[in-house]
Scaffold this active site. Structure first.
Site, PDB file in Angstrom:
ATOM      1  N   THR A 153       0.873  -1.180   0.000  1.00 45.43           N
ATOM      2  CA  THR A 153       0.000   0.000   0.000  1.00 45.43           C
ATOM      3  C   THR A 153       0.913   1.233   0.000  1.00 45.43           C
ATOM      4  OG1 THR A 153      -0.237  -0.246   2.410  1.00 45.43           O
ATOM      5  CG2 THR A 153      -2.033  -1.064   1.033  1.00 45.43           C
ATOM      6  N   LYS A 179       3.897  -6.940   4.167  1.00 41.78           N
ATOM      7  CA  LYS A 179       3.670  -5.553   3.791  1.00 41.78           C
ATOM      8  C   LYS A 179       3.304  -4.771   5.043  1.00 41.78           C
ATOM      9  CE  LYS A 179       0.346  -3.481   3.236  1.00 41.78           C
ATOM     10  NZ  LYS A 179      -0.440  -2.510   4.095  1.00 41.78           N
ATOM     11  N   THR A 190       1.757  -8.689  11.795  1.00 35.69           N
ATOM     12  CA  THR A 190       1.921  -7.408  11.123  1.00 35.69           C
ATOM     13  C   THR A 190       0.707  -7.117  10.273  1.00 35.69           C
ATOM     14  OG1 THR A 190       3.323  -6.117   9.692  1.00 35.69           O
ATOM     15  CG2 THR A 190       3.109  -8.444   9.177  1.00 35.69           C
ATOM     16  N   GLU A 277       6.639   4.649   7.204  1.00 35.65           N
ATOM     17  CA  GLU A 277       6.250   5.880   6.526  1.00 35.65           C
ATOM     18  C   GLU A 277       7.096   7.065   6.996  1.00 35.65           C
ATOM     19  OE1 GLU A 277       1.594   4.673   5.684  1.00 35.65           O
ATOM     20  OE2 GLU A 277       2.089   5.916   7.412  1.00 35.65           O
ATOM     21  N   ASN A 401       0.320  10.564   5.808  1.00 33.38           N
ATOM     22  CA  ASN A 401      -0.955  10.196   6.407  1.00 33.38           C
ATOM     23  C   ASN A 401      -2.002  11.283   6.276  1.00 33.38           C
ATOM     24  OD1 ASN A 401      -0.814   7.438   7.848  1.00 33.38           O
ATOM     25  ND2 ASN A 401       1.175   8.367   8.219  1.00 33.38           N
ATOM     26  N   THR A 406      -6.136  11.229  -0.592  1.00 32.81           N
ATOM     27  CA  THR A 406      -6.277  12.191  -1.692  1.00 32.81           C
ATOM     28  C   THR A 406      -5.429  11.777  -2.891  1.00 32.81           C
ATOM     29  OG1 THR A 406      -4.461  13.533  -0.800  1.00 32.81           O
ATOM     30  CG2 THR A 406      -6.710  14.059  -0.090  1.00 32.81           C
TER      31      THR A 406
END
Length: 406
Positions: A153, A179, A190, A277, A401, A406
């Site tokens: 993702t 992932k 996870t 991230e 995040n 969007t």
């Protein structure tokens, strides 16, 4: 930015496992986002799942199917979590299972569904149903990288790991993919993880091993302290290596497998942290000298979750007082702060609860500069330890995040 994440490994074909990948266009066009694993008849399958009370519809259905059948297929979609979707979510997950079951000629409960992506939106079943035939027709034994990419993702790179070992002249392989990059503080496993081996093993023993190894790998990582609604980890033993079925955890073959299994699972867990991230640092938080494992674990996670500590790590700022403050508020009963020691990347920062007489600011700056940081906290109370792996907290994490939908 992935921190020291190695390229996807060369994973050989594992007998009894085939992989199919397709583009369903669930969230973005021209993206591999549907993955099928075909398992041979008689394969042992074990699973652990999120403890989040808002667990996703595919998690609930997967647990039901796993308990009632011998799974033959894993069906994974990205781009939509099918979580927070009520009864319709379960119906939609079941529909995708039914379509694959008809395609493969198996019972519907032989399909284990998995989803990851945005929470709260209906599963686009029309797109998944349309893509299932293409994924099924592409089944092969060597599509590991494509599968690793297909379950991503916000990940920046696919994550895989493999180990091989021999026992009494017979070769065995353990390999898997995972992932995850955000909403990571597992309470079982996870975001998504799949590990396969050609060993023959009793299902109950595989389940026991999976739960044990998860505790040493996926349950010791955190990026942001958020436990996902969709966390799932599956282990499969196809039995195609030709050994007698392993039933005793103490047997030499079981222990050899356990070593390889643990290495694969930890590498997959570390890869998630390295690809966190916005991460710029891979951080090991090791707590020593505790009376109880629970104390060591609690302190390690408190440090790993602290926004003040994580932002200091991002800035390479040796503001070590933030770490002491976390240790002090972690709730360790009877903590004697005068016995606490702190080392960062080998530099002694705190001795006997206060600044080490040998410490200089330049030492702290040097300790915090690398992209891999090892924090060692000794509570001076016992001989128990535990370790957690985490990241820093960067501006990019907020941006990723904030802009996720969007």
């Amino acid at each position: 930015m992935a921190v020291g994440l190695c390229d996807f490994p060369n994973i050989p074909e594992i007998k009894g496992v085939k992989i199919g990948v397709a583009e369903a266009g669930i969230k973005k066009p021209n993206k591999k986002d549907l993955v099928i694993f075909e398992l041979c008849e008689g394969a042992a399958v074990a699973g652990v799942f999120t403890q989040n009370a808002f667990c996703a519809a595919p998690v609930r259905l997967c647990q039901k199917h796993l308990a009632s059948s011998s799974p033959r297929y894993l069906l994974i979609n990205t781009g939509n979590a099918n979580a927070g979707t009520g009864k319709l979510g379960v119906e939609n997950a079941l529909l995708t299972c039914q379509v694959l079951a008809e395609q493969a000629g198996v019972d519907v409960d032989a399909i284990l569904p998995f989803s990851t992506g945005v929470i709260g939106e209906p599963l686009p079943t029309d797109k998944i149903v349309a893509a299932i035939p293409a994924a099924f027709l592409s089944l092969s034994g060597d599509s590991w990288r494509a599968a690793g990419t297909g379950i991503m993702t916000t990940d920046t790179l696919p994550k895989g790991s493999v180990r091989s070992f021999e026992y009494e002249g017979r070769a065995y392989t353990v390999a898997g993919i995972s992932k995850g990059a955000g909403m990571i503080r597992p309470n079982m496993a996870t975001m998504l993880g799949y590990v396969f081996s050609d060993i023959a093993m009793d299902t109950s023993l595989l389940q026991k091993m999976l739960k044990e190894v998860v505790g040493k790998s996926f349950n010791r990582i955190t990026i942001d302290g958020d436990t996902s609604t969709n966390d799932s980890c599956i282990a499969v033993a196809t039995g195609k290596a030709g050994n007698e079925v392993v039933t005793d955890v103490a047997s030499p073959l079981a222990q050899a497998f356990l070593t390889a299994f643990t290495e694969v699972m930890q590498e997959l867990a570390h890869a998630i942290v390295r690809d966190g991230e916005g991460a710029t640092k891979f951080v090991t938080v090791e707590v020593q000298g505790a009376n109880l494992v629970s104390d060591a674990t609690k302190v390690a996670f408190e440090v790993a979750h602290s926004p003040l500590v994580k932002t200091a790590l991002f800035a390479s700022d040796p503001n070590w007082g933030r770490i002491l403050a976390v240790v002090g508020r972690a709730g360790v009963e009877g903590l004697d702060v005068d016995k606490v020691q702190l080392h960062i990347n080998g530099f002694e920062i705190v001795r006997d609860g206060c600044r080490s007489p040998d410490y200089l600011e330049k030492h702290g700056q040097e300790a915090m500069a690398p992209e891999e940081i090892h924090i060692v906290i000794n509570l001076g109370a016992g001989d128990v330890s535990d370790t957690v792996w985490t990241t820093d907290l960067s501006r990019d994490y907020v941006t990723i995040n904030a802009d996720y939908r969007t």
